[in-house]
Design a protein around this motif. Structure first.
Motif, PDB file in Angstrom:
ATOM      1  N   LEU A  20      -0.054  10.039  10.163  1.00  0.00           N
ATOM      2  CA  LEU A  20       0.197  11.281  10.631  1.00  0.00           C
ATOM      3  C   LEU A  20       1.076  11.303  12.047  1.00  0.00           C
ATOM      4  O   LEU A  20       1.733  11.999  12.281  1.00  0.00           O
ATOM      5  CB  LEU A  20      -1.388  11.951  11.283  1.00  0.00           C
ATOM      6  N   GLU A  21       0.811  10.159  12.629  1.00  0.00           N
ATOM      7  CA  GLU A  21       1.666   9.790  14.252  1.00  0.00           C
ATOM      8  C   GLU A  21       1.767   8.305  14.392  1.00  0.00           C
ATOM      9  O   GLU A  21       1.043   7.719  13.916  1.00  0.00           O
ATOM     10  CB  GLU A  21       1.016  10.708  15.048  1.00  0.00           C
ATOM     11  N   GLN A  22       2.632   8.197  15.346  1.00  0.00           N
ATOM     12  CA  GLN A  22       2.833   6.865  15.681  1.00  0.00           C
ATOM     13  C   GLN A  22       3.116   6.767  17.130  1.00  0.00           C
ATOM     14  O   GLN A  22       3.748   7.614  17.691  1.00  0.00           O
ATOM     15  CB  GLN A  22       3.938   6.122  14.805  1.00  0.00           C
TER      16      GLN A  22
ATOM     17  N   ALA B 219     -13.152  13.206  12.326  1.00  0.00           N
ATOM     18  CA  ALA B 219     -13.679  12.270  11.569  1.00  0.00           C
ATOM     19  C   ALA B 219     -12.603  11.942  10.531  1.00  0.00           C
ATOM     20  O   ALA B 219     -12.829  10.751  10.048  1.00  0.00           O
ATOM     21  CB  ALA B 219     -14.703  12.669  10.912  1.00  0.00           C
ATOM     22  N   LYS B 220     -11.707  12.528  10.403  1.00  0.00           N
ATOM     23  CA  LYS B 220     -10.603  12.344   9.317  1.00  0.00           C
ATOM     24  C   LYS B 220      -9.358  11.583   9.834  1.00  0.00           C
ATOM     25  O   LYS B 220      -8.402  11.408   9.031  1.00  0.00           O
ATOM     26  CB  LYS B 220     -10.299  13.573   8.585  1.00  0.00           C
TER      27      LYS B 220
ATOM     28  N   ALA C 219       2.175  -1.620  18.247  1.00  0.00           N
ATOM     29  CA  ALA C 219       2.129  -0.141  18.664  1.00  0.00           C
ATOM     30  C   ALA C 219       0.893   0.326  17.829  1.00  0.00           C
ATOM     31  O   ALA C 219       0.121  -0.452  17.078  1.00  0.00           O
ATOM     32  CB  ALA C 219       3.273   0.499  18.169  1.00  0.00           C
ATOM     33  N   THR C 220       0.711   1.667  17.613  1.00  0.00           N
ATOM     34  CA  THR C 220      -0.309   2.287  16.845  1.00  0.00           C
ATOM     35  C   THR C 220      -0.033   3.026  15.942  1.00  0.00           C
ATOM     36  O   THR C 220       0.904   4.144  16.294  1.00  0.00           O
ATOM     37  CB  THR C 220      -1.451   2.722  17.945  1.00  0.00           C
ATOM     38  N   VAL C 221      -0.760   3.479  14.754  1.00  0.00           N
ATOM     39  CA  VAL C 221      -0.490   4.504  13.879  1.00  0.00           C
ATOM     40  C   VAL C 221      -1.672   5.401  13.636  1.00  0.00           C
ATOM     41  O   VAL C 221      -2.701   4.710  13.698  1.00  0.00           O
ATOM     42  CB  VAL C 221       0.008   4.199  12.608  1.00  0.00           C
TER      43      VAL C 221
ATOM     44  N   GLY D  86       0.622  11.037  26.502  1.00  0.00           N
ATOM     45  CA  GLY D  86       0.507  12.108  27.480  1.00  0.00           C
ATOM     46  C   GLY D  86      -1.203  12.420  27.386  1.00  0.00           C
ATOM     47  O   GLY D  86      -1.513  13.064  28.510  1.00  0.00           O
ATOM     48  N   LYS D  87      -1.758  12.104  26.432  1.00  0.00           N
ATOM     49  CA  LYS D  87      -3.126  12.423  26.289  1.00  0.00           C
ATOM     50  C   LYS D  87      -3.532  11.446  25.144  1.00  0.00           C
ATOM     51  O   LYS D  87      -2.806  11.264  24.099  1.00  0.00           O
ATOM     52  CB  LYS D  87      -3.549  13.809  26.168  1.00  0.00           C
ATOM     53  N   THR D  88      -5.041  11.253  25.108  1.00  0.00           N
ATOM     54  CA  THR D  88      -5.561  10.427  23.913  1.00  0.00           C
ATOM     55  C   THR D  88      -5.438  11.316  22.598  1.00  0.00           C
ATOM     56  O   THR D  88      -5.640  12.491  22.677  1.00  0.00           O
ATOM     57  CB  THR D  88      -6.953  10.019  24.023  1.00  0.00           C
ATOM     58  N   TYR D  89      -4.920  10.727  21.558  1.00  0.00           N
ATOM     59  CA  TYR D  89      -4.590  11.267  20.327  1.00  0.00           C
ATOM     60  C   TYR D  89      -6.255  11.932  19.723  1.00  0.00           C
ATOM     61  O   TYR D  89      -6.207  12.958  18.935  1.00  0.00           O
ATOM     62  CB  TYR D  89      -4.081  10.739  19.372  1.00  0.00           C
TER      63      TYR D  89
END
Length: 229
Positions: A166-168, A116-117, A154-156, A222-225
């Motif tokens: 946290l990631e991109q 949720a965060k 793209a997505t962050v 590789g997998k959904t974050y």
């Protein structure tokens, strides 16, 4: 004169509501999401989560219980919430994410407190602001960063409500995507190739299809974050 209601028959086809049950629904306030990918909070709570039967009950819940959208409390039942937003109810320890289901309808799935965060946010644009780069995101928020190689579309993955990145995830072979438009809307797949705006992907049944990048939302590599189904 501004109307406070909206005819159900005129609502987005992505809203999972009974369009002939009643004539009108609450008109959402302009906000972070478009009508295509957002829904008024009152409908999300009443029609999707079914935690109240009337608008009055939902308003009472919002005013007397803590309801968080992306980690921040809200009391506005007309607030627009949308794709990838998180809804949390600390008192009963329940958390949900708004997703597109297999029929392309906005729906909610239950997630844990840690997820949720986290929010996945598509990058819609990049501009220079002074010496920093401003990322313009899918849900209307803007984030200033010192430098980044993340590309438009793209997505962050951001932490909410702090907005810490946290990631991109860029559009590339092997990226996991959620289709948000076209005839495959709601499908989760893996990118096979990208050429210009054309995208070739493989769905969960290993069937190969073509779409355009505009219709895809990167959700991991590789997998959904995060959990989206």
């Amino acid at each position: 004169m501004v109307k406070n209601h909206l005819k159900r028959i005129a609502t987005s086809k992505n809203w999972k509501i009974q369009k002939k049950e009643e004539k009108y629904v609450a008109k959402p306030k302009p906000g972070s999401h478009s009508m295509e990918y957002g829904i008024p909070l009152v409908l999300a709570l009443r029609d999707l989560l079914k935690i109240g039967k009337t608008r009055k009950e939902i308003r009472d819940i919002l005013h007397h219980q803590e309801v968080l959208v992306d980690g921040k409390q809200t009391k506005d039942h007309k607030r627009m919430v949308g794709l990838m937003d998180t809804l949390s109810f600390p008192k009963i320890k329940k958390n949900y994410r708004i997703i597109l289901d297999d029929r392309g309808k906005l729906n909610l799935i239950e997630i844990d407190e840690k997820e949720a965060k986290i929010k996945l946010n598509k990058v819609k644009g990049k501009v220079m602001v002074g010496k920093k780069i401003q990322l313009n995101l899918f849900d209307g928020r803007n984030i200033l960063v010192e430098k980044t190689d993340v590309k438009v579309k793209a997505t962050v993955a951001i932490e909410v409500p702090t907005q810490k990145i946290l990631e991109q995830f860029n559009f590339e072979k092997g990226a996991n995507i959620l289709l948000t438009g076209g005839k495959h809307i709601g499908t989760v797949g893996i990118v096979e190739s990208v050429e210009g705006n054309k995208l070739v992907f493989k769905n969960e049944k290993n069937e190969v299809f073509e779409t355009i990048k505009t219709h895809a939302y990167v959700v991991g590599k590789g997998k959904t974050y995060v959990k989206i189904k």
